[in-house]
Design a protein around this motif. Structure first.
Motif, PDB file in Angstrom:
ATOM      1  N   LEU A   1       0.820  -1.198   0.000  1.00 60.72           N
ATOM      2  CA  LEU A   1       0.000   0.000   0.000  1.00 60.72           C
ATOM      3  C   LEU A   1       0.865   1.263   0.000  1.00 60.72           C
ATOM      4  CD1 LEU A   1      -2.634  -1.084   2.662  1.00 60.72           C
ATOM      5  CD2 LEU A   1      -3.006  -0.838   0.199  1.00 60.72           C
ATOM      6  N   PRO A   2       0.426   2.290  -0.722  1.00 55.39           N
ATOM      7  CA  PRO A   2       1.135   3.569  -0.655  1.00 55.39           C
ATOM      8  C   PRO A   2       0.871   4.245   0.690  1.00 55.39           C
ATOM      9  CG  PRO A   2      -0.803   3.755  -2.054  1.00 55.39           C
ATOM     10  CD  PRO A   2      -0.691   2.317  -1.660  1.00 55.39           C
ATOM     11  N   VAL A   3       1.835   5.052   1.126  1.00 55.41           N
ATOM     12  CA  VAL A   3       1.754   5.691   2.440  1.00 55.41           C
ATOM     13  C   VAL A   3       2.014   7.189   2.313  1.00 55.41           C
ATOM     14  CG1 VAL A   3       2.703   5.758   4.784  1.00 55.41           C
ATOM     15  CG2 VAL A   3       2.595   3.587   3.545  1.00 55.41           C
ATOM     16  N   VAL A   4       1.112   7.978   2.888  1.00 56.89           N
ATOM     17  CA  VAL A   4       1.263   9.426   2.956  1.00 56.89           C
ATOM     18  C   VAL A   4       1.372   9.807   4.424  1.00 56.89           C
ATOM     19  CG1 VAL A   4       0.182  11.661   2.500  1.00 56.89           C
ATOM     20  CG2 VAL A   4      -0.065   9.790   0.847  1.00 56.89           C
ATOM     21  N   ALA A   5       2.348  10.639   4.746  1.00 52.28           N
ATOM     22  CA  ALA A   5       2.488  11.170   6.104  1.00 52.28           C
ATOM     23  C   ALA A   5       2.098  12.643   6.084  1.00 52.28           C
ATOM     24  CB  ALA A   5       3.916  11.008   6.606  1.00 52.28           C
ATOM     25  N   ILE A   6       1.101  12.993   6.876  1.00 53.71           N
ATOM     26  CA  ILE A   6       0.718  14.390   7.052  1.00 53.71           C
ATOM     27  C   ILE A   6       1.332  14.831   8.363  1.00 53.71           C
ATOM     28  CG2 ILE A   6      -1.189  15.994   7.390  1.00 53.71           C
ATOM     29  CD1 ILE A   6      -2.840  14.268   5.506  1.00 53.71           C
ATOM     30  N   VAL A   7       2.193  15.841   8.295  1.00 58.71           N
ATOM     31  CA  VAL A   7       2.997  16.232   9.453  1.00 58.71           C
ATOM     32  C   VAL A   7       2.905  17.736   9.707  1.00 58.71           C
ATOM     33  CG1 VAL A   7       4.588  14.323   8.996  1.00 58.71           C
ATOM     34  CG2 VAL A   7       5.117  16.589   8.101  1.00 58.71           C
ATOM     35  N   GLY A   8       3.185  18.103  10.929  1.00 61.98           N
ATOM     36  CA  GLY A   8       3.206  19.513  11.278  1.00 61.98           C
ATOM     37  C   GLY A   8       4.356  20.236  10.608  1.00 61.98           C
ATOM     38  N   SER A   9       5.516  19.601  10.578  1.00 62.95           N
ATOM     39  CA  SER A   9       6.666  20.212   9.920  1.00 62.95           C
ATOM     40  C   SER A   9       7.607  19.127   9.410  1.00 62.95           C
ATOM     41  CB  SER A   9       7.414  21.152  10.867  1.00 62.95           C
ATOM     42  OG  SER A   9       7.976  20.438  11.939  1.00 62.95           O
ATOM     43  N   ILE A  10       8.412  19.524   8.436  1.00 63.61           N
ATOM     44  CA  ILE A  10       9.392  18.624   7.836  1.00 63.61           C
ATOM     45  C   ILE A  10      10.762  19.136   8.258  1.00 63.61           C
ATOM     46  CG2 ILE A  10      10.328  17.685   5.698  1.00 63.61           C
ATOM     47  CD1 ILE A  10       7.542  18.338   4.426  1.00 63.61           C
ATOM     48  N   GLY A  11      11.475  18.322   9.017  1.00 63.84           N
ATOM     49  CA  GLY A  11      12.763  18.731   9.561  1.00 63.84           C
ATOM     50  C   GLY A  11      13.944  18.202   8.766  1.00 63.84           C
ATOM     51  N   ALA A  12      15.117  18.415   9.328  1.00 61.19           N
ATOM     52  CA  ALA A  12      16.376  18.017   8.690  1.00 61.19           C
ATOM     53  C   ALA A  12      16.446  16.511   8.477  1.00 61.19           C
ATOM     54  CB  ALA A  12      17.551  18.471   9.553  1.00 61.19           C
ATOM     55  N   LYS A  13      16.993  16.139   7.352  1.00 56.35           N
ATOM     56  CA  LYS A  13      17.240  14.746   6.982  1.00 56.35           C
ATOM     57  C   LYS A  13      15.968  13.912   6.885  1.00 56.35           C
ATOM     58  CE  LYS A  13      21.895  14.937   8.778  1.00 56.35           C
ATOM     59  NZ  LYS A  13      22.901  14.396   9.644  1.00 56.35           N
ATOM     60  N   ALA A  14      14.864  14.563   6.555  1.00 56.95           N
ATOM     61  CA  ALA A  14      13.592  13.853   6.407  1.00 56.95           C
ATOM     62  C   ALA A  14      13.573  12.960   5.170  1.00 56.95           C
ATOM     63  CB  ALA A  14      12.439  14.848   6.339  1.00 56.95           C
ATOM     64  N   GLU A  15      14.487  13.203   4.222  1.00 61.11           N
ATOM     65  CA  GLU A  15      14.483  12.428   2.975  1.00 61.11           C
ATOM     66  C   GLU A  15      14.577  10.928   3.223  1.00 61.11           C
ATOM     67  OE1 GLU A  15      17.615  14.435   3.507  1.00 61.11           O
ATOM     68  OE2 GLU A  15      16.183  16.059   3.400  1.00 61.11           O
ATOM     69  N   GLY A  16      15.212  10.549   4.318  1.00 63.50           N
ATOM     70  CA  GLY A  16      15.384   9.132   4.631  1.00 63.50           C
ATOM     71  C   GLY A  16      14.082   8.376   4.801  1.00 63.50           C
ATOM     72  N   VAL A  17      12.997   9.070   5.112  1.00 58.97           N
ATOM     73  CA  VAL A  17      11.718   8.370   5.315  1.00 58.97           C
ATOM     74  C   VAL A  17      11.208   7.767   4.015  1.00 58.97           C
ATOM     75  CG1 VAL A  17      11.128   9.799   7.314  1.00 58.97           C
ATOM     76  CG2 VAL A  17      10.194  10.392   5.067  1.00 58.97           C
ATOM     77  N   TYR A  18      11.622   8.337   2.888  1.00 62.84           N
ATOM     78  CA  TYR A  18      11.188   7.792   1.602  1.00 62.84           C
ATOM     79  C   TYR A  18      11.789   6.411   1.347  1.00 62.84           C
ATOM     80  CZ  TYR A  18       9.218  12.373   0.696  1.00 62.84           C
ATOM     81  OH  TYR A  18       8.479  13.529   0.773  1.00 62.84           O
ATOM     82  N   GLU A  19      12.941   6.167   1.914  1.00 64.75           N
ATOM     83  CA  GLU A  19      13.577   4.853   1.777  1.00 64.75           C
ATOM     84  C   GLU A  19      12.990   3.842   2.755  1.00 64.75           C
ATOM     85  OE1 GLU A  19      17.719   5.608   2.303  1.00 64.75           O
ATOM     86  OE2 GLU A  19      17.794   6.987   0.597  1.00 64.75           O
ATOM     87  N   ARG A  20      12.190   4.314   3.699  1.00 68.09           N
ATOM     88  CA  ARG A  20      11.614   3.436   4.725  1.00 68.09           C
ATOM     89  C   ARG A  20      10.121   3.210   4.543  1.00 68.09           C
ATOM     90  NH1 ARG A  20      14.826   3.416   9.427  1.00 68.09           N
ATOM     91  NH2 ARG A  20      13.303   1.946  10.249  1.00 68.09           N
TER      92      ARG A  20
END
Length: 103
Positions: free
Chosen positions: A39-58
């Protein structure tokens, strides 16, 4: 999870997503479960912080921030219901756009 058996999309959330999220915050766990069901996953977050790019690999496919302009944390918290509603609206518009481009 039983609820994922009938799902076509998983939406999760977090106050801030960043490099520390990879250490075990809920959205990463939710993404792992969702990926077991392809399943595809979307995260709705209050803010996007440093080094958040890693979540795409997870397993997270898209990160959307609720904050749509510069604001204090207190303002973001007090306006959270409206900001989350707007982020949900934006997500649905993105899904509709995706459907138009796959025809």
């Amino acid at each position: 999870m039983k609820k994922m058996l009938d799902a076509t999309l998983v939406v999760t959330g977090e106050g801030q997503i960043d490099g520390q999220s990879l250490g075990g915050k809920v959205p990463i766990g939710v993404a792992a479960l969702a990926k077991e069901h392809r399943l595809p996953v979307v995260a709705i977050v209050g803010s996007i912080g440093a080094k958040a790019e890693g979540v795409y690999e997870r397993g997270i496919d898209l990160v959307l921030s609720t904050t749509n302009r510069p604001m204090s944390v207190q303002d973001a918290i007090s306006q959270a219901p409206e900001l989350v509603k707007q982020a949900g609206f934006n997500l649905m518009k993105a899904i509709q756009l995706g459907k138009k481009t796959t025809r």
